[in-house]
Design an enzyme around this catalytic site. Structure first.
Site, PDB file in Angstrom:
ATOM      1  N   ARG A 136       0.848  -1.182   0.000  1.00 19.48           N
ATOM      2  CA  ARG A 136       0.000   0.000   0.000  1.00 19.48           C
ATOM      3  C   ARG A 136       0.888   1.237   0.000  1.00 19.48           C
ATOM      4  O   ARG A 136       1.886   1.300   0.711  1.00 19.48           O
ATOM      5  CB  ARG A 136      -0.939   0.014   1.215  1.00 19.48           C
ATOM      6  CG  ARG A 136      -2.052  -1.034   1.150  1.00 19.48           C
ATOM      7  CD  ARG A 136      -3.042  -0.710   0.038  1.00 19.48           C
ATOM      8  NE  ARG A 136      -4.155  -1.648  -0.052  1.00 19.48           N
ATOM      9  CZ  ARG A 136      -4.217  -2.670  -0.885  1.00 19.48           C
ATOM     10  NH1 ARG A 136      -3.195  -2.922  -1.690  1.00 19.48           N
ATOM     11  NH2 ARG A 136      -5.280  -3.458  -0.919  1.00 19.48           N
ATOM     12  N   GLU A 160      -2.976   7.646  -4.644  1.00 26.03           N
ATOM     13  CA  GLU A 160      -3.463   7.071  -5.909  1.00 26.03           C
ATOM     14  C   GLU A 160      -4.939   7.421  -6.112  1.00 26.03           C
ATOM     15  O   GLU A 160      -5.709   7.448  -5.155  1.00 26.03           O
ATOM     16  CB  GLU A 160      -3.315   5.538  -5.886  1.00 26.03           C
ATOM     17  CG  GLU A 160      -1.893   5.021  -5.943  1.00 26.03           C
ATOM     18  CD  GLU A 160      -1.867   3.492  -5.886  1.00 26.03           C
ATOM     19  OE1 GLU A 160      -2.897   2.857  -6.193  1.00 26.03           O
ATOM     20  OE2 GLU A 160      -0.836   2.933  -5.512  1.00 26.03           O
ATOM     21  N   HIS A 200       0.548   0.283  -9.707  1.00 25.09           N
ATOM     22  CA  HIS A 200      -0.206  -0.606  -8.814  1.00 25.09           C
ATOM     23  C   HIS A 200      -0.692  -1.840  -9.575  1.00 25.09           C
ATOM     24  O   HIS A 200      -1.872  -2.191  -9.553  1.00 25.09           O
ATOM     25  CB  HIS A 200      -1.381   0.142  -8.179  1.00 25.09           C
ATOM     26  CG  HIS A 200      -1.909  -0.527  -6.947  1.00 25.09           C
ATOM     27  ND1 HIS A 200      -2.608   0.158  -5.971  1.00 25.09           N
ATOM     28  CD2 HIS A 200      -1.857  -1.810  -6.511  1.00 25.09           C
ATOM     29  CE1 HIS A 200      -2.958  -0.684  -5.003  1.00 25.09           C
ATOM     30  NE2 HIS A 200      -2.508  -1.884  -5.317  1.00 25.09           N
TER      31      HIS A 200
END
Length: 378
Positions: free
Chosen positions: A208, A237, A254
């Protein structure tokens, strides 16, 4: 029965149509009007699932085709009587293979052997355990840090984070995001930790974004700290710090967990959970969904060394294919999500069939997750 599924969940329409009427919708943002008469919602990590999204809606079940759940307010779902299921471990193999692809690229570029490096793994869940197993199969030293598991008495030689920082040449993060509490991971890699890393260390974050303080990391890099950085996840993000992207060695949008196999596992896990929830339990064999691999078979002569492993790994997936596109569009609104939505099909190492004339090479490749067999040379 109406089921909403994220339009980017592979195989979701076909599978969930066995249970009801399926409507595919964008995940960011979810069209709220579609929730008015829906019974179930299947999402990915881009969708924030909470009271503001679902209050007053007839949704009875939420599934997320992801291992992580920090985008879901599980406490509120439970309070509201809404069923919930995630897909733990679905993309663990994909993330491990992303880390390997990155490390093998850096090792080739910088001229070092992974056997000379010690790898510190922070977070020893589905990803961390698999990463440990594959590294140790290659004879690479690992150090493990996972305070929750250590406190529970789980099996493992767990060390403190400070020990990993002091002794690891490579530090890779695979934790959930906890914003508070005794096991807080928000900015776990803060400025103090980053400055304490060994000179020339490699820092990897594929869990994360906010586990690593992006502002502090950029400060350290701007000041010339000798550090190689691999980031698949970013604070804020789908926005990201473009200046930080310019400084890191590998930057991707990601997608570490984005193999076809990983996505299919996520979809099938929530499908099976929902079918059980509504009393029509069904099971799906993953290999019945997946297409034939792009490659046929590869023949490998002799033992397995690092350059050969790198060639095999990058034949399946070279992380640079995802680094370059992000750099081209970074900072342009909507492009981060577009890269994820239009992601090129990527397979796992198990899709590569390798015929080895060396028994030890075949054995090692199997331990690493390849589909390898031994056929002695004639």
């Amino acid at each position: 029965m109406k089921i909403l599924v994220d339009e980017n969940m592979p195989y979701a329409r076909d599978l969930f149509s066995r249970l009801g009427e399926v409507t595919a919708v964008p995940g960011r943002p979810i069209p709220v009007a579609q929730l008015a008469d829906a019974d179930a919602l299947m999402v990915r990590s881009v969708t924030k699932v909470n009271e503001s999204l679902l209050a007053g809606k007839p949704i009875k079940f939420v599934g997320t085709a992801t291992a992580g759940t920090d985008h879901v307010d599980e406490a509120w779902l439970k309070q509201a009587g809404i069923g919930f299921s995630a897909a733990p471990g679905c993309n663990a193999i994909a993330v491990v293979e992303y880390v390997f692809s990155s490390l093998l690229m850096l090792a080739e570029r910088d001229g070092f052997s992974l056997h000379e490096r010690t790898v510190g793994i922070v977070g020893v869940g589905n990803v961390g355990r698999r990463l440990q197993a594959r590294l140790e199969a290659l004879g690479i030293t690992t150090l493990l840090c996972d305070p929750p598991r250590a406190d529970r008495g789980d099996e493992g030689d767990f060390r403190s984070l400070n020990e990993l920082v002091q002794h690891a040449d490579i530090l890779t993060f695979h934790t959930p995001l906890f914003k508070d509490g005794p096991y807080k991971t928000l900015h776990l890699a803060d400025e103090k930790l980053i400055r304490s890393l060994k000179p020339g260390a490699i820092l990897i974050n594929a869990c994360r974004g906010a586990v690593v303080d992006n502002t502090a990391l950029l400060t350290c890099l701007n000041e010339g700290q000798k550090l190689s950085v691999v980031l698949d996840v970013w604070e804020g993000e789908p926005e990201l710090n473009v200046e930080l992207l310019k400084k890191v060695d590998i930057g991707t949008p990601h997608i570490a967990g984005y193999t076809l196999e990983g996505k299919a596992r996520g979809t099938t896990q929530v499908f099976e959970a929902y079918s059980k929830f509504i009393g029509h339990e069904q099971h799906v064999a993953l290999d019945t969904l997946l297409p034939a691999p792009e490659f046929g078979r590869i023949t490998l002569h002799g033992p397995l060394d690092q350059p050969t492993l790198k060639r095999l790994v990058h034949l399946v997936y070279d992380v640079r294919r995802d680094d370059a596109p992000l750099r081209k569009v970074a900072g342009i609104p909507g492009e981060f999500d577009k890269l994820r939505k239009n992601y090129l099909e990527r397979r796992e190492w198990s899709s590569l069939y390798v015929i080895c004339d060396d028994a030890s090479a075949a054995s090692l490749l199997c331990k690493l997750g390849f589909n390898a067999v031994h056929h002695p040379a004639r």
